[in-house]
Scaffold this motif. Structure first.
Motif, mmCIF file in Angstrom:
data_model
loop_
_atom_site.group_PDB
_atom_site.id
_atom_site.type_symbol
_atom_site.label_atom_id
_atom_site.label_comp_id
_atom_site.label_asym_id
_atom_site.label_seq_id
_atom_site.Cartn_x
_atom_site.Cartn_y
_atom_site.Cartn_z
ATOM 1 N N LEU A 1 13.662 -19.903 1.794
ATOM 2 C CA LEU A 1 14.325 -18.795 0.757
ATOM 3 C C LEU A 1 13.310 -17.684 0.510
ATOM 4 O O LEU A 1 13.644 -16.652 0.449
ATOM 5 C CB LEU A 1 14.548 -19.328 -0.592
ATOM 6 C CG LEU A 1 15.680 -20.282 -0.727
ATOM 7 C CD1 LEU A 1 15.682 -21.293 -2.175
ATOM 8 C CD2 LEU A 1 16.681 -19.630 -0.469
ATOM 9 N N GLY A 2 12.065 -17.853 0.821
ATOM 10 C CA GLY A 2 10.940 -16.843 0.426
ATOM 11 C C GLY A 2 10.806 -16.035 1.931
ATOM 12 O O GLY A 2 10.641 -15.056 1.678
ATOM 13 N N THR A 3 11.112 -16.517 3.179
ATOM 14 C CA THR A 3 10.898 -15.945 4.280
ATOM 15 C C THR A 3 11.938 -14.713 4.116
ATOM 16 O O THR A 3 11.606 -13.583 4.519
ATOM 17 C CB THR A 3 11.136 -16.669 5.462
ATOM 18 O OG1 THR A 3 10.321 -17.872 5.577
ATOM 19 C CG2 THR A 3 10.920 -16.071 6.708
ATOM 20 N N PRO A 4 13.400 -14.792 3.751
ATOM 21 C CA PRO A 4 14.022 -13.681 3.748
ATOM 22 C C PRO A 4 13.718 -12.601 2.744
ATOM 23 O O PRO A 4 13.935 -11.600 3.053
ATOM 24 C CB PRO A 4 15.578 -14.223 3.495
ATOM 25 C CG PRO A 4 15.401 -15.569 4.174
ATOM 26 C CD PRO A 4 14.117 -15.965 3.910
ATOM 27 N N LEU A 5 13.313 -13.016 1.704
ATOM 28 C CA LEU A 5 12.700 -12.376 0.507
ATOM 29 C C LEU A 5 11.602 -11.322 1.180
ATOM 30 O O LEU A 5 11.265 -10.251 0.894
ATOM 31 C CB LEU A 5 12.402 -13.104 -0.691
ATOM 32 C CG LEU A 5 12.029 -12.138 -1.883
ATOM 33 C CD1 LEU A 5 13.102 -11.123 -2.337
ATOM 34 C CD2 LEU A 5 11.291 -13.299 -2.961
ATOM 35 N N LEU A 6 10.640 -12.146 1.729
ATOM 36 C CA LEU A 6 9.195 -11.230 2.327
ATOM 37 C C LEU A 6 9.880 -10.418 3.319
ATOM 38 O O LEU A 6 9.495 -9.250 3.243
ATOM 39 C CB LEU A 6 8.592 -12.486 2.849
ATOM 40 C CG LEU A 6 7.283 -11.874 3.507
ATOM 41 C CD1 LEU A 6 6.420 -11.079 2.348
ATOM 42 C CD2 LEU A 6 6.532 -12.888 4.105
ATOM 43 N N PHE A 7 10.928 -10.536 4.357
ATOM 44 C CA PHE A 7 11.627 -9.792 5.141
ATOM 45 C C PHE A 7 11.907 -8.559 4.491
ATOM 46 O O PHE A 7 11.601 -7.473 5.019
ATOM 47 C CB PHE A 7 12.359 -10.705 6.091
ATOM 48 C CG PHE A 7 13.264 -9.778 7.050
ATOM 49 C CD1 PHE A 7 12.537 -9.417 8.197
ATOM 50 C CD2 PHE A 7 14.215 -9.556 7.045
ATOM 51 C CE1 PHE A 7 13.282 -8.651 9.226
ATOM 52 C CE2 PHE A 7 15.133 -8.824 8.058
ATOM 53 C CZ PHE A 7 14.684 -8.273 8.897
ATOM 54 N N PHE A 8 12.813 -8.916 3.668
ATOM 55 C CA PHE A 8 13.502 -7.796 2.861
ATOM 56 C C PHE A 8 12.487 -6.861 2.292
ATOM 57 O O PHE A 8 12.436 -5.582 2.335
ATOM 58 C CB PHE A 8 14.534 -8.330 1.813
ATOM 59 C CG PHE A 8 15.142 -7.002 0.973
ATOM 60 C CD1 PHE A 8 16.083 -6.240 1.574
ATOM 61 C CD2 PHE A 8 14.568 -6.856 -0.218
ATOM 62 C CE1 PHE A 8 16.750 -5.209 0.863
ATOM 63 C CE2 PHE A 8 15.321 -5.908 -0.777
ATOM 64 C CZ PHE A 8 16.054 -5.086 -0.588
ATOM 65 N N VAL A 9 11.465 -7.484 1.589
ATOM 66 C CA VAL A 9 10.488 -6.534 0.969
ATOM 67 C C VAL A 9 9.567 -5.734 1.953
ATOM 68 O O VAL A 9 9.220 -4.454 1.876
ATOM 69 C CB VAL A 9 9.325 -7.274 0.166
ATOM 70 C CG1 VAL A 9 8.194 -6.762 -0.438
ATOM 71 C CG2 VAL A 9 10.191 -8.034 -1.323
ATOM 72 N N ALA A 10 9.280 -6.258 3.128
ATOM 73 C CA ALA A 10 8.529 -5.729 4.381
ATOM 74 C C ALA A 10 9.289 -4.790 4.777
ATOM 75 O O ALA A 10 9.088 -3.439 4.975
ATOM 76 C CB ALA A 10 8.147 -6.660 5.275
ATOM 77 N N TYR A 11 10.722 -4.773 4.923
ATOM 78 C CA TYR A 11 11.529 -3.791 5.213
ATOM 79 C C TYR A 11 11.694 -2.723 4.220
ATOM 80 O O TYR A 11 11.541 -1.491 4.726
ATOM 81 C CB TYR A 11 13.082 -4.208 5.530
ATOM 82 C CG TYR A 11 14.135 -3.230 5.887
ATOM 83 C CD1 TYR A 11 14.138 -2.510 7.083
ATOM 84 C CD2 TYR A 11 15.115 -2.932 4.910
ATOM 85 C CE1 TYR A 11 15.002 -1.583 7.454
ATOM 86 C CE2 TYR A 11 15.938 -1.566 5.356
ATOM 87 C CZ TYR A 11 15.766 -1.200 6.549
ATOM 88 O OH TYR A 11 16.815 -0.101 6.807
ATOM 89 N N VAL A 12 11.763 -2.958 3.120
ATOM 90 C CA VAL A 12 11.709 -1.887 2.101
ATOM 91 C C VAL A 12 10.566 -0.829 2.322
ATOM 92 O O VAL A 12 10.528 0.187 2.305
ATOM 93 C CB VAL A 12 12.125 -2.386 0.810
ATOM 94 C CG1 VAL A 12 11.992 -1.448 -0.528
ATOM 95 C CG2 VAL A 12 13.669 -2.801 0.732
#
Length: 160
Positions: free
Chosen positions: A50-61
């Motif tokens: 669950l944390g990995t996609p959230l981190l991925f999204f934050v990095a993209y933004v």
């Protein structure tokens, strides 16, 4: 991003589990008939997944915001709309996310799941001192880093 997540989360999981092994909490689970893997490994894997996609999204933004700021600073006659059109075109975006997002997420999720599993296997081993816990954390960081690099290498063979 995956390497940072693998090392940081792997170290945290290994430290938590190593401390539980040192204080014999893992043994307490077993003595009460509770499988430690069901309670601890499942939680570690779910948190990582669950944390990995959230981190991925934050990095993209953050990357998109930073790229926009640099473009606006270096091209004063253009607005953010000009940047957005070119940025989305270069990324091959057809929806809200760039092309290849699923592919990248697959790499990242496999890396996170592997890192959590490595941390589990290293962390629950019997520990007799704080030094053994620290050694387990170091071992987890090294193994998780190697695992993530291998995952990226395998995906690179399929990509190219």
């Amino acid at each position: 991003g995956t390497l940072l997540f693998a090392t940081r989360s792997g170290a945290a999981i290994a430290a938590d589990l190593g401390n539980r092994a040192l204080t014999r909490q893992i043994d307490a689970f077993r003595s009460h008939g509770v499988p430690p893997a069901r309670y601890l490994l499942t939680g570690a894997c779910l948190a990582s997944l669950l944390g990995t996609p959230l981190l991925f999204f934050v990095a993209y933004v953050c990357a998109r915001f930073s790229a926009t700021a640099v473009f606006l600073a270096t091209h004063p006659g253009h607005g953010h709309v000009a940047f957005d059109e070119e940025f989305l075109h270069l990324l091959g975006t057809t929806g809200p996310f760039p092309g290849g997002t699923g592919y990248v997420l697959a790499k990242v999720l496999i890396g996170a799941l592997g890192s959590a599993s490595i941390a589990w296997h290293v962390g629950v081993r019997r520990k007799d001192s704080g030094s053994a816990v620290a050694d387990g954390v170091t071992s987890t960081i090294i193994r998780a880093t190697i695992f993530v690099l291998v995952v990226h290498m395998v995906f690179a063979f399929f990509e190219f």
